[in-house]
Write a protein that holds these residues in place. Structure first.
Motif: not given
Length: 183
Positions: A35-47
């Motif tokens: 989660v970032g201070h710009d109100s974002s939620v991010s996900v990275a997927d290794a599969t």
């Protein structure tokens, strides 16, 4: 890979970003969310060859995040309310719901009278009654899995905040209160 070698790097933003507040790996280690201070939620997927999905929310910035199931995560922060997100079958991050059920505070019968008395006496309004409609009354600073089933799926989480409160969120109770919620 040798220990300490950079495996990959992700940018939190393509322009106007915000710094990262919290990072969490999924139980199987195949996904990482932040989660970032710009109100974002991010996900990275290794599969999926490190495919990154990001959701810019209209919420106040999140300060903490944790996975509660292989496809669901909870983030919380300056908005004083935990929020459930899910990764759908295409890998897209989706806002599911806020976990806190807003409760309206009942106003006293003399609140208008007290307000006018305060205004008359001090030439300003009384700002002492600033209660939020959420359980937490200040920034949520931490989230942890409190209990989980045998598969590792969370059955309850705990949050703590700058309001000195420690709250246990039981998912069975939340599913009943919020209707068709499935975590």
């Amino acid at each position: 890979m040798p220990l300490g070698q950079l495996m990959t790097e992700f940018s939190n933003s393509t322009g106007e970003g915000g710094w990262v507040h919290s990072v969490s790996f999924s139980m199987d280690g195949n996904r990482v969310c932040w989660v970032g201070h710009d109100s974002s939620v991010s996900v990275a997927d290794a599969t999926k060859e490190m495919a990154k999905t990001q959701l810019k929310t209209k919420s106040l910035p999140f300060t903490c995040v944790t996975w509660v199931s292989p496809t669901s995560l909870v983030a919380a922060g300056h908005g004083c309310c935990p929020v459930l997100f899910s990764v759908d079958e295409t890998g897209k991050l989706v806002h599911v719901t806020k976990l806190d059920i807003a409760q309206k505070k009942e106003a006293g019968s003399l609140s208008a009278m007290k307000k006018f008395q305060s205004l008359d006496r001090t030439a300003r309004t009384d700002q002492s009654d600033q209660t939020l409609a959420t359980v937490h009354q200040n920034t949520i600073t931490g989230i942890n899995v409190y209990t989980a089933d045998r598969s590792g799926k969370a059955t309850a989480i705990s949050t703590c905040g700058a309001d000195s409160r420690l709250v246990i969120w039981n998912f069975d109770s939340l599913e009943q209160a919020l209707g068709e919620l499935k975590i």
